[in-house]
Design an enzyme around this catalytic site. Structure first.
Site, PDB file in Angstrom:
ATOM      1  CG  ASP A   1       3.077  10.283   6.288  1.00  0.00           C
ATOM      2  OD1 ASP A   1       3.415   9.324   5.565  1.00  0.00           O
ATOM      3  OD2 ASP A   1       2.165  10.198   7.130  1.00  0.00           O
ATOM      4  N   GLY A   2       6.437   9.605   5.009  1.00  0.00           N
ATOM      5  CA  GLY A   2       7.433   8.673   5.515  1.00  0.00           C
ATOM      6  C   GLY A   2       6.872   7.638   6.476  1.00  0.00           C
TER       7      GLY A   2
ATOM      8  CG  ASP B   1      -5.686  10.581   4.372  1.00  0.00           C
ATOM      9  OD1 ASP B   1      -6.826  11.076   4.464  1.00  0.00           O
ATOM     10  OD2 ASP B   1      -5.444   9.389   4.618  1.00  0.00           O
TER      11      ASP B   1
ATOM     12  CG  HIS C   1       0.141   7.185   5.431  1.00  0.00           C
ATOM     13  ND1 HIS C   1       0.349   8.098   6.434  1.00  0.00           N
ATOM     14  CD2 HIS C   1      -1.179   6.856   5.473  1.00  0.00           C
ATOM     15  CE1 HIS C   1      -0.803   8.328   7.056  1.00  0.00           C
ATOM     16  NE2 HIS C   1      -1.742   7.585   6.490  1.00  0.00           N
TER      17      HIS C   1
ATOM     18  CG  HIS D   1      -5.023   6.383   0.925  1.00  0.00           C
ATOM     19  ND1 HIS D   1      -5.480   5.095   0.702  1.00  0.00           N
ATOM     20  CD2 HIS D   1      -5.945   6.968   1.729  1.00  0.00           C
ATOM     21  CE1 HIS D   1      -6.629   4.920   1.323  1.00  0.00           C
ATOM     22  NE2 HIS D   1      -6.923   6.045   1.951  1.00  0.00           N
TER      23      HIS D   1
ATOM     24  NE  ARG E   1       2.991 -17.613  -5.565  1.00  0.00           N
ATOM     25  CZ  ARG E   1       4.073 -17.825  -4.808  1.00  0.00           C
ATOM     26  NH1 ARG E   1       5.283 -17.868  -5.357  1.00  0.00           N
ATOM     27  NH2 ARG E   1       3.955 -17.988  -3.507  1.00  0.00           N
TER      28      ARG E   1
ATOM     29  CG  ASN F   1      -1.030   3.850   2.907  1.00  0.00           C
ATOM     30  OD1 ASN F   1      -0.481   4.802   2.367  1.00  0.00           O
ATOM     31  ND2 ASN F   1      -0.427   3.139   3.842  1.00  0.00           N
TER      32      ASN F   1
ATOM     33  N   GLY G   1      -5.444   8.702   8.782  1.00  0.00           N
ATOM     34  CA  GLY G   1      -5.050   9.955   8.153  1.00  0.00           C
ATOM     35  C   GLY G   1      -3.667  10.375   8.591  1.00  0.00           C
TER      36      GLY G   1
ATOM     37  CB  ALA H   1      -9.238   5.131  10.308  1.00  0.00           C
TER      38      ALA H   1
END
Length: 376
Positions: A242-243, A268, A245, A210, A221, A213, A304, A134
């Site tokens: 947070d489930g 974040d 990301h 993070h 590989r 991400n 975020g 972002a």
């Protein structure tokens, strides 16, 4: 002041029940049992160090790139309500003059307003354009651009953490330059291969921003930065629990490989945190919080989060992490990673940054021995 609770997590030891004595803003004593006449007693509570968040872009409608002396305390109070007592104000890639102006405001933040601004985390501007997420592409810069060092030099003494893409030309020289100035360097927004990431750790990179991400996806590989981060080493990985990301299965994988000593919970959080759905900003970008609670750009890119640190700890526990380890991941581990060695733990001489959780909700928060939640 004596604060007692049904459980005390230092977070390296547990006392059930236990207490903490606070004198002149510092922890004077930590012990087992309930002393006579404690000032605060939470029989059903868990007394822990205050949370330390290394990545906060804003909260309660306040974007740290646009804040001023009147709006900043609103974000500090909100963060205190989540159990956070210290945080690194995070600035995303932006025009240098804007980042420098924000730095001046953040340096003057009143510690008594709530959670303490313990320094700056500058995310960029040396990011890989392919993994910028972002961040506004107009302000992404090469590692060799003199403007980059000028920006960091102007934040000297307050800059604690820089996120950059270590595979870019000239990045290793920039890493060494930052290390000489006492700044922790984190790899992020990176398309680094496994070998390039290993070289970065050898060059002095000591964090990963993070995890999973804004980086090359893991492949059997080509493990990339994420795969290199999961190898044995001294670096710490931030993770957004947070489930959205990161899937809980990958969160559990990271915990099992890294342990609580190398995995740090970060939020974040952006200006939308604590505000519900609607349109907000992340630097120069407009974001919208939709039904899934995640802020996104118009093209769907995650921008975020609105995660609270107390929620992050609760999520980690729900996903199978013992509370003692979940607390360590939100206190001692991030504090050590950022060089904030007088906080994140409960021991004689440490800052009296305390949080009492009842369930997973903060009932009392002290920052430097001052009550910052609930407000006086």
């Amino acid at each position: 002041m004596i604060v007692a609770a049904g459980r005390v997590l230092t977070p390296f030891e547990e006392f059930t029940p236990g207490y903490v004595v606070v004198e002149e803003g510092r922890v004077a004593e930590v012990g087992r049992g309930i002393p006579p006449r404690p000032d605060q007693h939470y029989p059903d509570g868990v007394l822990i160090p205050g949370f330390v968040d290394l990545q906060v872009n804003g909260a309660r409608g306040v974007d740290f790139l646009h804040c001023d002396a009147s709006s900043l305390p609103r974000a500090q109070r909100y963060l205190a309500s989540t159990g956070t007592t210290a945080f690194l104000a995070t600035l995303v890639t932006s025009p240098p003059e804007q980042a420098e102006a924000a730095c001046r405001v953040l340096q003057r933040a009143a510690p008594e307003a709530g959670a303490e601004v313990a320094g700056l985390h500058v995310e960029g501007p040396v990011l890989n354009p392919a993994r910028r997420g972002a961040h506004d592409p107009r302000w992404v810069r090469a590692a060799v651009d003199p403007e980059v060092r000028d920006l960091y030099r102007g934040m000297s003494g307050f800059l604690r953490l820089v996120t950059l893409a270590p595979e870019l030309p000239g990045a290793h020289d920039l890493v060494r330059w930052l290390l000489e100035r006492g700044v922790v360097v984190s790899a992020g927004h990176s398309d680094a291969t496994f070998e390039e990431a290993q070289d970065a750790f050898q060059a002095g990179v000591r964090m990963v921003t993070h995890l999973f991400n804004a980086m090359r996806p893991m492949h059997h590989r080509e493990p990339g930065l994420a795969g290199a981060a999961l190898q044995e080493g001294a670096w710490v990985c931030g993770i957004v629990a947070d489930g959205v990301h990161v899937h809980p299965a990958f969160f559990r994988l990271a915990y099992r490989v890294l342990g609580a000593g190398r995995l740090a919970l970060v939020t974040d959080a952006i200006s939308a945190a604590g505000c519900g759905s609607g349109r907000f900003t992340l630097g120069s970008q407009e974001v919208e919080v939709g039904r899934d609670g995640a802020p996104r750009l118009a093209d769907g890119t995650l921008a975020g989060s609105v995660l609270r640190m107390d929620q992050a700890v609760a999520n980690a526990v729900r996903w199978g992490v013992p509370l003692l380890d979940a607390v360590r991941m939100a206190t001692a581990t991030p504090a050590r990673a950022a060089g904030l060695l007088d906080r994140g733990v409960l021991r004689p001489g440490s800052r009296a940054d305390l949080c009492v959780l009842v369930g997973h909700t903060p009932a009392l928060v002290l920052a430097g021995g001052r009550r910052v939640w609930p407000g006086p």
